[in-house]
Design an enzyme around this catalytic site. Sequence first.
Site, mmCIF file in Angstrom:
data_model
loop_
_atom_site.group_PDB
_atom_site.id
_atom_site.type_symbol
_atom_site.label_atom_id
_atom_site.label_comp_id
_atom_site.label_asym_id
_atom_site.label_seq_id
_atom_site.Cartn_x
_atom_site.Cartn_y
_atom_site.Cartn_z
ATOM 1 N N HIS B 263 70.037 30.729 31.218
ATOM 2 C CA HIS B 263 68.678 30.976 31.940
ATOM 3 C C HIS B 263 67.768 31.532 30.767
ATOM 4 C CE1 HIS B 263 66.055 30.800 35.443
ATOM 5 N NE2 HIS B 263 65.623 31.937 34.887
ATOM 6 N N GLU B 264 68.288 32.847 30.726
ATOM 7 C CA GLU B 264 67.070 33.669 29.827
ATOM 8 C C GLU B 264 66.965 33.066 28.625
ATOM 9 O OE1 GLU B 264 65.689 35.722 31.524
ATOM 10 O OE2 GLU B 264 66.790 35.977 33.235
ATOM 11 N N HIS B 267 64.054 30.895 28.668
ATOM 12 C CA HIS B 267 62.715 31.702 28.433
ATOM 13 C C HIS B 267 62.489 32.156 27.059
ATOM 14 C CE1 HIS B 267 61.490 32.214 32.605
ATOM 15 N NE2 HIS B 267 62.717 32.773 33.094
ATOM 16 N N GLU B 293 59.101 29.462 33.726
ATOM 17 C CA GLU B 293 60.229 29.066 34.474
ATOM 18 C C GLU B 293 60.734 27.770 34.323
ATOM 19 O OE1 GLU B 293 61.783 31.454 35.917
ATOM 20 O OE2 GLU B 293 63.123 30.802 37.203
#
Lengths: 497, 497
Positions: B263-264, B267, B293
Amino acid sequence: MQAYTTLAATFARLGALEDASGILGWDTQTQMPDGASEARGEQLAVLKVLAHEILTDPRTGERLAAAEAEGELGEWERANLQEMRRAYAHAAAVPGDLVAAASKAATRCEMVWRDARRDSDFARLRPHLEEVLRLQRLVGEAKGTALGLDSYDALLDGYDPGMRRARIDPLFAELRAVLPDLVVAVRERQAAEAPPLPLPGPFPVGIQREIGLRLMRAVGFDFERGRLDVSLHPFCGGATDDVRITTRYDEASATGALMGVLHETGHALYEQGRPAAWRHQPVGQARGMSLHESQSLLVEMQACRSREFCTFLAPVLREAFGGEGPAWEARNLHRLYTRVEPGFIRVDADEVTYPAHILLRYRLETAMIAGDLAVADLPGAFNEGMKELLGLTVPDDRRGCLQDIHWPGGSFGYFPTYTLGAIAAAQLFAAATSRHPGIRPALAEGDFSQLRGWLRENVHARGSLLETDDLLTAATGRPLDTADFLNHLRRRYLGEA
Amino acid sequence: MQAYTTLAATFARLGALEDASGILGWDTQTQMPDGASEARGEQLAVLKVLAHEILTDPRTGERLAAAEAEGELGEWERANLQEMRRAYAHAAAVPGDLVAAASKAATRCEMVWRDARRDSDFARLRPHLEEVLRLQRLVGEAKGTALGLDSYDALLDGYDPGMRRARIDPLFAELRAVLPDLVVAVRERQAAEAPPLPLPGPFPVGIQREIGLRLMRAVGFDFERGRLDVSLHPFCGGATDDVRITTRYDEASATGALMGVLHETGHALYEQGRPAAWRHQPVGQARGMSLHESQSLLVEMQACRSREFCTFLAPVLREAFGGEGPAWEARNLHRLYTRVEPGFIRVDADEVTYPAHILLRYRLETAMIAGDLAVADLPGAFNEGMKELLGLTVPDDRRGCLQDIHWPGGSFGYFPTYTLGAIAAAQLFAAATSRHPGIRPALAEGDFSQLRGWLRENVHARGSLLETDDLLTAATGRPLDTADFLNHLRRRYLGEA
């Protein structure tokens, strides 16, 4: 005291900017990925320029004058105001574009220096160092004019407020007169005995780190307000309430990291012991680089290379590394930690030959700033000095005038503080142990509490309240002199009483 | 274009200050010793106030007007100027003392919140949250007046430039209409099968970290310009050319850290892929929190919880942890990673039930900002909403309205970007895989290059050149809508074609 109060808010803001730079500087050396160096350079430059703009705002000068006229300040406030005035005078003396040019030239020169040192290629560094020197001479002139000092003293004052060549010269002349013969005598004495036994390695990094942390705790490092990490070049940095020291590990020898950690812990104790109520103000900062170095050398050289501390340390090392036999005995450890041998590299030097490295650099940098020594003539002059002062023939510039980052980084006037610090360390330790005879025996138990208490009270908690010589007089009964340092060397290395 | 050039220098300086804050923020969460938190708070506050002062300097406003009149700018410069105008409008709208008061109240409230959440004690938080809300309503009003928006839209615009309630309401209404039945259908379908087998642990942290690093490399994280570390609350932060993501490890389960890292990394790809020539300017920043996001959810939810990626991941995990048997097969892994179950905690929610958490928070925070919901009535309204939207009876406020830091931290208008991001992620992934049918099969080989290339070109490298809907239109052929998101859920969770 409205003007004073406004100034205090301005300087608290400047302190926070300096703290931010301190953490970014630590991060640069310990965490930052390589690709970020350009962006990081811009961040640090912006913080620096902003601080310079805030500090040299004309209103700062007006408020200083107004606050000085208010005259209803206590002792600490007055000293604080004096430190504000000093900071303002240094900053306002130098035009913003000269600050920026000098900073940029130093950054560029430092980068070239890394490769030039690796390749022992002075010619590559020369034009960059010439530019750095040219700009530092302009900075020195500008500050000198504003402060009523000659250029070198003006630069020196930036690292060690109040220190002057006139104060250094006689101290260094005494060392020059005594140390060469003393080195010869020590070496003859050490040569007459069998050499100390090397500690057999390897020394796993994890164990070295654990021992370092344990010794930091013993000396008194507060881990609620600090850290230990790894960097290529060890340092003590960080910010208020956040003192970060670093070391580097070598699996083949534990001595470097161990003594390095103790050295930086001495610096850290000073930072962690600054007066809490003033920690965001100029008067709450450490007094200067000489006293700062005195704290690291007091812990490392005076306390931790002592016979007593080796008594405590020997079983610690033996257990941690699973050592056996005579190499691990306290007596052998002490002989290892007090071995004297002239060498090319300043940072590797023992405490008896170290001053020679500084005397040489001091001689060369005062000449460069005065315009009496050209950068082109630096290698020759450096090598000549090494021959004269330490009897060594420098084989290449990597092990000669290229070894240190200070000049490429634009730091002229910094070097003498190392040896002034060594002198002050001996004087402070002598006073502390004379006042509290229990300090030395306690070191044999790994107990630094009494020593730390004395340093807290007599050095750390005073921040910048007193000038260096006044602090020393208050703590030891007299201003800085070489007596205790030379006595210490004669006692430790020649067995004189 | 002199005014423009001067502005560009000012905004580069602001960017450097923001970068410095980014590194300090990372350090606060990952490195800082506890005792430094007060001093760190002051450092961050000073950087924030300085940036606000620079940004709201009246000359900035004059130069914006002058630059807008110069009219000789290229496409990127014009977009840059528009972003400068937006930043200036937001900052200049709010008086400095309100900025400071809101920031201080939020800091204090956050600290109280940590204990209040732990003790499930809403009463303790209430007065602090009331104060935060009071000040945020003032901020919203001030910004709204300046920007010609209602208060909530003005706050929302600070997180997601250009986003408005009028845009969100119909999108969220569609989700509200469809999702509750969809959750029921998915759960019935999953209940009809044997549950997936849990992976047997333990999962040593060192191995989890190695896998995380390997997957980051596969997705395309550039370690020359970034790092992976540990923090209590995972985030993507850092600075220009220095993107730092964090995770936290649990030896009992590897899923949290693994999916968190992916997930990160989504980003981080956005940050590392911003247009290099503009990376210090406003137009070179990420477009807004919804698109940000979308990038994390595209990597985690769309790509890495796919059947294809599980094919790649299963043997990686099996080998790394020495696993054996059916639990370690790709099919089981995929079922584990796509398990749907309504729960109390937003950050633990699966992608099917997650929007309900956001719909609720959006409903509550718009009402709070409008003055239609008092803080005192928040727990009741929260629990009622959980019953209505997810059929759950909240047992205590710790698992209810106290679970998130956003409101105590003063962030009103942030929550909707999570679900807008999920919708955008589905729309972008559908467009990418439709344009490049090889993307999905490549995921089965752990090969993200084609997907990454498409995202680079269509999202990352555009910075803030386009408004969110214009970027989506350029990339997918239409502005944001829920079709691809709902299709994705039906396909993945109900097996519809």
